[in-house]
Design an enzyme around this catalytic site. Structure first.
Site, mmCIF file in Angstrom:
data_model
loop_
_atom_site.group_PDB
_atom_site.id
_atom_site.type_symbol
_atom_site.label_atom_id
_atom_site.label_comp_id
_atom_site.label_asym_id
_atom_site.label_seq_id
_atom_site.Cartn_x
_atom_site.Cartn_y
_atom_site.Cartn_z
ATOM 1 N N LYS A 191 0.703 -1.328 0.502
ATOM 2 C CA LYS A 191 -0.148 -0.287 -0.214
ATOM 3 C C LYS A 191 0.526 1.040 -0.107
ATOM 4 O O LYS A 191 0.464 2.331 -0.537
ATOM 5 C CB LYS A 191 -0.463 0.142 1.241
ATOM 6 C CG LYS A 191 -2.419 -1.054 1.269
ATOM 7 C CD LYS A 191 -3.563 -0.719 -0.042
ATOM 8 C CE LYS A 191 -3.899 -2.233 0.177
ATOM 9 N NZ LYS A 191 -5.006 -1.967 -1.096
ATOM 10 N N GLU B 167 -9.640 5.886 2.968
ATOM 11 C CA GLU B 167 -10.322 5.391 3.546
ATOM 12 C C GLU B 167 -9.289 4.065 3.984
ATOM 13 O O GLU B 167 -8.451 3.684 3.566
ATOM 14 C CB GLU B 167 -11.410 4.180 2.706
ATOM 15 C CG GLU B 167 -10.722 2.839 1.611
ATOM 16 C CD GLU B 167 -9.702 3.345 0.679
ATOM 17 O OE1 GLU B 167 -9.593 5.296 0.518
ATOM 18 O OE2 GLU B 167 -9.013 2.792 0.302
ATOM 19 N N SER C 70 1.644 -9.897 -0.093
ATOM 20 C CA SER C 70 1.386 -7.976 -0.840
ATOM 21 C C SER C 70 1.393 -7.612 0.699
ATOM 22 O O SER C 70 2.021 -6.527 0.707
ATOM 23 C CB SER C 70 -0.375 -8.149 -1.050
ATOM 24 O OG SER C 70 -0.637 -8.625 -0.207
#
Ligand SMILES: Cc1ncc(COP(=O)(O)O)c(C=O)c1O
Lengths: 397, 259
Positions: free
Chosen positions: A96, A118, A381
């Protein structure tokens, strides 16, 4: 380091479409801001001043390039050579941060004085809070009340990073509702605020913007695999919530016809029960500003999704994935909560790596079906620290 | 000319300020909703009926909660259309709905059902002018007026493009933000109205945040009318349809007397 920001040829039109998906379905109040964002992004991505600074940040803040890891003992169980792209080793523990650092740099360039985001699993929230702290910008993170509870560690991290975490009680109190609330904030504060959306979802230009910022994953991985093995992988696999780590990994391989591309959605309790598999079991619809595949009822109401992993607990998917599925360039499979736990455990036992529950879905798929390929590249990830309580509870089940 | 347009323009020509109350489908409950519609329509020039939706991202807490409550008691977006057909109301009805229910059943099918339920117009807050062409055509084919929204952030070029599509009135969004009662009318409202006036002769109605008679009077110094939403929905839920009728009678008389 290669930070060329790639776009898949023939995908994004001037109106921000991926084939019949994408577009911009938002209140008129946001149209000006989206136009501005699109313009600024197109200018920035062509400006060496911006791309050089982004490359520097990816190196010194994020810690890129992340390693490619030869999972030899895990491979024995799969009967194929499994290579892991280690985004879990990026700063803050997931992919991210690639996106938030890029968008925060863009927000600073646009003179925005406030960041909102968010978050589902909390990884994007932590990454947004980190980037906001780095740039000295205040940050508000909307998070479904259910997720606040199940990803508590990340709530504490965000608060320590100086962000305000706002629990959202509406609807299913998960990622979908957090995005609604972030959009409401943005409608209200659009002139001062940049909304760092956390995946390849939302109205144009977000899906393209986030995909471009995440495509560093696949560019590095493609080079690393070629260096290590002298050939391309047979298959590339990644988990798909909104789909940012997956698109980030996949884009570098779109034109490699020999490489199979597989996205893994959350089958939750099973596709005939509650799940998060928008492509496998959804219909075309409009959610969060884009036309894409959506879990919905016959009257267009959005269905509540379910996954053991907060990051895949979403009833929509990025329009680029809907397009990849329709065009046949990628295939999508779904993995249940239970199977994901098996994938998690297998990697922990064989490699000493605690993966997040989201990529554990991809690992589970590879465990079950990997034998058909020789070399498989898997997007790892994120790391699993945030999921320890959930996993421990499930184990006691 | 569309029926709604003719109706509103005739009233405007008579010097009347337009009052457009908003009710939520299925509120206060399924049984009493027709009564709430009748009460809200009594002093109205048009009546806006909100269709409950799972993800109402233009709505603040009052309308969002009302929608959740309606859905929890079995009124979904399409049920609300049908419920609305059950009441004989004196004002033209306008459906206000998010786009996905329309997309899901199909634009033509949706417009057919709305027309069959007696609706005369359509407001879709999450579809910009660039994406709405086929829906506008379907609406036109079913005698549904198209009521587009203009925002405080709309550029002059966008305002021109948007108002060109209006066939009932132009909905001038008074402020940046979601639906909900406000302490005062945003000073942006008059500017949005002025921007619309530059580009169209269609009636311009201000909505979002207009909560009482004084604000309605203030808004109609520049605009042709007002939408009153959250304040009314709140009142219907707390005090019932008679209180809503009385409240709107007060707004009506303030509009008629100029305060
Ligand atoms: C580790 C990890 N992987 C995957 C995801 C899913 O997001 P995306 O599909 O955008 O990669 C998340 C989301 O929170 C995550 O934290």
């Amino acid at each position: 380091m290669n930070t060329r920001l790639i776009k898949p040829e023939g995908s994004v039109g001037v109106d921000g479409r991926f084939g019949e998906f994408g577009g911009r379905y938002v209140p008129e109040s946001l149209m000006g801001a989206l136009d501005e964002l699109e313009r600024e992004w197109e200018t920035a991505r062509a400006d060496p001043g911006f791309t050089d600074e982004l490359a520097r940040l990816l190196k010194v803040v994020v810690g890129r390039p992340t390693p490619l890891y030869d999972a030899t003992r895990f491979s024995e169980r799969v009967e194929a050579r499994v290579l892991l792209k280690r985004e879990d080793l990026a700063h803050t523990g997931a992919h991210k941060i690639n996106n938030t650092v890029g968008q925060a740099l863009l927000a600073a360039r646009m003179d925005k004085s406030r960041i909102i985001a968010e978050t589902g699993a909390g990884q994007h929230g932590v990454a947004a809070a980190t980037a906001a702290a780095y740039f000295g910008l205040p940050c508000v993170v909307y998070m479904g009340a259910t997720d606040v509870e199940r990803q508590h560690l990340n709530v504490v991290r965000m608060e320590m990073l100086g962000a305000e975490v706002v629990p959202v009680e509406a609807g299913s109190a998960t990622l979908k509702d957090a995005i609604n609330e972030a959009l409401r904030d943005w409608v209200t504060n659009v002139e001062s605020t940049h909304y760092i959306i956390g995946s390849v979802v939302g109205p144009h230009p977000y899906p393209e913007l986030v995909a471009s910022l995440q495509s560093v994953i696949g560019e590095e991985a493609r080079t690393q695999v070629l260096e290590l093995t002298g050939a391309l992988p047979d298959e590339v696999v990644a988990c798909v919530g909104g789909g940012s780590n997956a698109v980030g990994l996949f884009r570098a391989f779109y034109r490699d016809d020999s490489v199979r591309i597989t996205g893994i959605e959350a089958a939750g309790e099973g596709l005939d029960k509650r799940h998060g598999a928008s492509i496998s079991a959804g219909e075309p619809g409009v959610l969060h500003g884009a036309r894409t595949m959506v879990l919905q009822g016959a009257d267009g109401r959005i269905t509540e999704a379910h996954s053991i992993s907060a990051g895949l607990d979403y009833p929509g998917v990025g329009p680029e994935h809907a397009w990849l599925a329709t065009s046949g360039r990628a295939s999508y499979q779904a993995v249940t909560d239970e199977e994901a736990l098996v994938g998690f455990k297998a990697l922990a036992e064989t490699e000493g790596i605690l993966a997040a529950l989201e990529p554990s879905h991809a690992l589970a798929h590879v465990l079950a079906h990997g034998g058909a390929s020789e070399t498989i590249l898997v997007g790892l990830s994120g790391r699993g620290d945030k999921d320890m309580t959930t996993i421990a509870r499930a184990g006691k089940g | 000319m569309n029926g709604l347009t003719a109706h509103l323009e005739e009233r405007r020509a008579g010097g009347r300020k337009l009052l457009v109350p908003y009710v939520m489908g299925g509120i206060p409950d399924r049984g009493s909703f027709p009564e709430a519609m009748v009460a809200a329509a009594e002093h109205a020039d048009a009546l806006e009926v909100g269709l409950p939706f799972s993800d109402p991202l233009m709505d603040g807490p009052v309308i969002a909660d009302a929608g959740e409550r309606a859905m929890a008691s079995g009124t979904g977006p399409l049920d609300a259309l049908e419920l609305a057909a059950q009441a004989e109301v004196g004002a033209p009805k306008i459906a206000m709905t998010y786009y996905n229910p329309i997309h899901r059943i199909g634009e033509v099918e949706f417009c057919e059902r709305a027309a069959a339920a007696g609706f005369a117009g359509l407001i879709v807050p999450d579809i910009p002018v660039e994406e709405s062409e086929s829906l506008r055509k379907a609406a036109g084919d079913h005698a549904l007026a198209w009521i587009p929204l203009v925002a405080p952030t709309s550029s002059a070029r966008r305002v021109a493009d948007i108002v060109a599509t209006a066939t009932g009135f132009v909905y001038a969004v008074s402020t940046l933000g979601v639906t909900g009662a406000r302490e005062s009318l945003s000073e942006r409202a008059a500017r949005v109205v002025a921007a619309c006036r530059e580009a169209t002769d269609a009636p311009v109605v201000v909505g979002i945040g207009v909560s009482n008679a004084a604000q309605a009077v203030e808004a109609t110094r520049s605009a042709d009318g007002v939408v009153i939403g959250s304040a009314l929905v709140d009142l219907v839920l707390r005090s019932g349809s008679d209180a809503a009728r009385e409240f709107l009678a007060g707004v009506r008389s303030a509009l008629d007397t100029g305060g």
